[in-house]
Motif scaffolding. Sequence first.
Motif, short mmCIF file in Angstrom:
data_model
loop_
_atom_site.label_atom_id
_atom_site.label_comp_id
_atom_site.label_asym_id
_atom_site.label_seq_id
_atom_site.Cartn_x
_atom_site.Cartn_y
_atom_site.Cartn_z
N THR A 1 0.80 -1.23 0.00
CA THR A 1 0.00 0.00 0.00
C THR A 1 0.83 1.28 0.00
OG1 THR A 1 -0.06 -0.24 2.39
CG2 THR A 1 -1.97 -1.04 1.17
N ASN A 2 2.12 1.18 0.34
CA ASN A 2 2.87 2.41 0.56
C ASN A 2 3.46 2.94 -0.74
OD1 ASN A 2 4.42 4.53 1.57
ND2 ASN A 2 4.75 3.45 3.50
N GLN A 3 2.67 3.75 -1.43
CA GLN A 3 3.09 4.28 -2.73
C GLN A 3 4.26 5.25 -2.60
OE1 GLN A 3 -0.91 5.58 -4.01
NE2 GLN A 3 -0.30 4.82 -6.02
N LEU A 4 4.25 6.04 -1.51
CA LEU A 4 5.30 7.05 -1.32
C LEU A 4 6.66 6.37 -1.21
CD1 LEU A 4 6.32 9.91 -0.89
CD2 LEU A 4 5.66 9.75 1.51
N LYS A 5 6.71 5.26 -0.48
CA LYS A 5 7.97 4.53 -0.32
C LYS A 5 8.48 4.09 -1.69
CE LYS A 5 7.97 2.61 3.97
NZ LYS A 5 7.79 1.60 4.99
N GLU A 6 7.57 3.54 -2.49
CA GLU A 6 7.94 3.05 -3.82
C GLU A 6 8.44 4.21 -4.69
OE1 GLU A 6 6.02 -0.03 -7.07
OE2 GLU A 6 5.17 0.19 -5.07
N GLN A 7 7.74 5.35 -4.57
CA GLN A 7 8.12 6.52 -5.37
C GLN A 7 9.51 7.03 -4.97
OE1 GLN A 7 5.64 9.92 -4.68
NE2 GLN A 7 6.52 11.11 -6.36
N LEU A 8 9.78 7.08 -3.68
CA LEU A 8 11.07 7.60 -3.20
C LEU A 8 12.21 6.63 -3.51
CD1 LEU A 8 9.92 9.11 0.24
CD2 LEU A 8 10.67 10.40 -1.78
N HIS A 9 11.94 5.33 -3.36
CA HIS A 9 12.97 4.34 -3.72
C HIS A 9 13.32 4.46 -5.20
CE1 HIS A 9 12.04 1.35 -0.23
NE2 HIS A 9 13.12 2.06 0.03
N ASN A 10 12.30 4.73 -5.99
CA ASN A 10 12.43 4.68 -7.45
C ASN A 10 13.37 5.75 -8.00
OD1 ASN A 10 11.89 3.55 -9.86
ND2 ASN A 10 9.92 4.54 -10.17
N ILE A 11 13.61 6.81 -7.23
CA ILE A 11 14.46 7.91 -7.71
C ILE A 11 15.92 7.53 -7.47
CG2 ILE A 11 15.09 10.33 -7.32
CD1 ILE A 11 12.02 10.58 -6.40
N HIS A 12 16.72 7.58 -8.53
CA HIS A 12 18.13 7.21 -8.43
C HIS A 12 18.91 8.28 -7.67
CE1 HIS A 12 18.11 3.73 -11.12
NE2 HIS A 12 17.20 4.39 -11.82
N PHE A 13 20.02 7.87 -7.07
CA PHE A 13 20.96 8.84 -6.49
C PHE A 13 21.47 9.76 -7.60
CE2 PHE A 13 20.61 6.41 -2.86
CZ PHE A 13 21.54 6.69 -1.87
N LEU A 14 21.77 10.99 -7.24
CA LEU A 14 22.37 11.91 -8.21
C LEU A 14 23.88 11.87 -7.98
CD1 LEU A 14 22.23 14.07 -10.38
CD2 LEU A 14 21.77 15.77 -8.63
N LEU A 15 24.59 11.24 -8.91
CA LEU A 15 26.04 11.03 -8.72
C LEU A 15 26.81 11.83 -9.75
CD1 LEU A 15 25.91 7.17 -8.21
CD2 LEU A 15 26.14 8.90 -6.44
N THR A 16 27.86 12.50 -9.28
CA THR A 16 28.76 13.19 -10.20
C THR A 16 30.07 12.42 -10.16
OG1 THR A 16 29.38 14.63 -8.38
CG2 THR A 16 27.73 15.48 -9.89
N GLY A 17 30.76 12.35 -11.29
CA GLY A 17 31.98 11.54 -11.32
C GLY A 17 31.62 10.06 -11.46
N ASN A 18 32.60 9.19 -11.24
CA ASN A 18 32.35 7.77 -11.55
C ASN A 18 32.27 6.90 -10.30
OD1 ASN A 18 34.95 8.00 -10.77
ND2 ASN A 18 35.84 6.87 -12.49
N PHE A 19 31.93 7.49 -9.15
CA PHE A 19 31.86 6.64 -7.96
C PHE A 19 30.42 6.55 -7.47
CE2 PHE A 19 32.14 10.91 -6.34
CZ PHE A 19 31.36 10.91 -5.19
N GLY A 20 30.07 5.36 -6.95
CA GLY A 20 28.73 5.16 -6.41
C GLY A 20 28.73 5.39 -4.90
N PRO A 21 27.56 5.33 -4.29
CA PRO A 21 27.51 5.51 -2.83
C PRO A 21 28.11 4.31 -2.12
CG PRO A 21 25.35 4.89 -3.67
CD PRO A 21 26.24 5.07 -4.87
N ARG A 22 28.66 4.52 -0.94
CA ARG A 22 29.10 3.41 -0.09
C ARG A 22 27.86 2.75 0.50
NH1 ARG A 22 33.80 6.84 3.08
NH2 ARG A 22 35.37 6.75 1.44
#
Length: 768
Positions: free
Chosen positions: A132-153
Amino acid sequence: MGNILSESDTRANYIDPKLVDSQWEPIHIVREYYFTDGRKLLGNKRGKRLFIDYLLKYNNANLAIVEAKKLDDHPTKGLQQALEYAEKLDINFVYATNGVRIYEFDRRTGKGDYIDNFPTPKELYDRLFGKTNQLKEQLHNIHFLLTGNFGPRYYQEIAVNKTMESIADGQDRILLTLATGTGKTFIAFQIVHKLLQAKWNLDGNDRRPRILFLADRNVLADQAINTFNPYENDVIKIDGEEVRKRNGVVPTNAYIFFAIYQAIADREDIGGYYSKYPSDFFDLVIIDECHRGSANEEGSWRAILDHFSPAIHLGMTATPKRDDNVDTYQYFGKPIYEYSLKEGIQDGFLTPYKVKRVTTNIDEYIHTNDSRIIQGEVTKDRYEIKDYNKSITINQRTDLEARTILEHIGKMDKTIVFCANQDHALDLRDYINKHKTVSDPNYCVRVTSDEGKHGRELLEMFQDNDRDIPVILTSSKMLTTGVDARNVRNIVLTAPIGSMVEFKQIIGRGTRVFDGKDFFTIIDFVGATNLFYDTAWDGEAEEIEEGGTGGEPKPKEPKEPKVDDPREPYERKEKLIVELSNGRRLKVTDVDTRYIDENGRPLTAREFLEKLIGELPGIYTDVEQLRSIWANPDSRSDLLIKLADLGFDREQLNDLRNMIATPDCDIFDVLAHISFSSELMTRKQRVEFVKGDPQVFEVYKNLKAKEFLEFILKHYEKFGIEELRRDKLGDLVTLKLGTPKDAKNAFGNMDVLLGAYYKLQQQIYQVS
């Protein structure tokens, strides 16, 4: 056939098809997911990195671990380790399989069972988060905004996702506790990015949220603004200058607002800027370094938070719950996620450290008439370390501190010195500049709030890893939090520290990882590192008692560490200044080096020795094997590398030698003594035995050859095994014989010379 299938064959032929059957597409699967960097070891090496066979993701959420085994292995053979990794990665579902049978473990219930097929990505996601939690799904769905070639730890990803889930669950007071140097501003940026992209807000309208980022230092706010650069058009800083530009009206035309609380709080002459905003203006308030008084009833930030009480308040702190920040935890509740200094060091994202505890023969002062009073009057029978530079100044002691600091740091090693107050920071700067060997006028500078803009410029130069100068900063409280300087090699403590919270902050100045920085050193003149012996050193924070009866004692008010606040000029009280009589010679009486184990606990020299003894037998089995390894420069070099990998580098081995023997001993004798109780010998004794054996020299007819071998022995006796390395031979030839041609004349050819060099070493270590 099953017997010869490897684990990778099993994955390709059995496990992958089963995942495909359950709709797991390549986009959902990360194979061999490495999630740590491996603990930093000496010599720019690293320990083992942790990884899992398969990470299953859906909608940017990490859902499951799959532990793969060979076809003929038991399916749950690797389950225990996978569960440990799942706990670390905050992943709920763990699957163990040999390609035929699949075992599913659910960490929420603590139970597991065999299943026929993997669940589909959507089934697993819904099991975890509910349908039922649409907001959770919506927020998960947005990718991190990354600059350069490294991902989050991995822990940054967990912190962001847990915050999103807490907001979606309607939580309005949220706390993240992450050690200094682990990227809290990066985490805050990703949280803001997701909320802006989702157009999330508290009233459910179609608009982007308004977010206030509160810090307690300009330097921290400015650092954070730089991180938010991708959103520079949506960012504004609330301060006097901005409000004056708008004829006294506070800015409202942005989405991300930065402020330091001093700039917007109530002051004697004017009401605070914060009260000019409607109380429901902000959807989210992020409080950086929130242990510094945000939640304290009388704290400087509390009025601001109370005014914006309809907003969600997200606190970020580097300090686990302690007596002196208990109110922060009462205000925000239990942290939704914690990542400790200990974990950061074990994972290799933070730098380990060692402690040098310095004691002097003037760590206390009793006034006698031999000493001259330059200013003030004697008010105590005995002055202790805590009084120095607060109620009494002895310039000769400050001079001793300066000389000792310069002796114990590399000449160009970036160093921050924490002083008692701004005057002490000036005095220490001046004495360091008196004794330094580098001529640059900015080699050592004071950075405190008194310097204002110029001090901030010097700080930026210090933080710039491409600049050598300034090398040493003296400061009081201004640099205790958040200032990001990655290449700091030494933290010097010359004044007592008020609290565990403040201590952890200061240590955080050195933990940031930098290439080629194996560890940093804390040089402690005041016994502040005794705070390491805190029963909960980075352990679990105690639970906060909910409710309770009215008769419970109120927790004692924490002491707020004093901040160098530009609006509060440093108050100079009349101090006692004493000059010691000429006959009094000040000196350092002891430097106790303590190593820190993998749990962040300091080891005494004795414990360090026991740790070493526990590790050594795996490398060699008896004294003869050690002797033959040590007598050959090549195998000795390999052994020293292995010891460094175990955490015992050259400096530590020298400390060990000094502890159980004397600097005149060979490291070989120290290792043999620890491991096999052999008698200790000095290098001089070894050399005398070799000289007493005529066979060693008679082999060589040329007098120059004999003199050269005696020269090597003399060098070894004086300087130790460094002079016996294979790559040292060329230097020794140049020093004694001259050119390679001269060496050839003395020995006949270069092979004979090399043979003589190696044979001499066998003879040095033959003696027992």
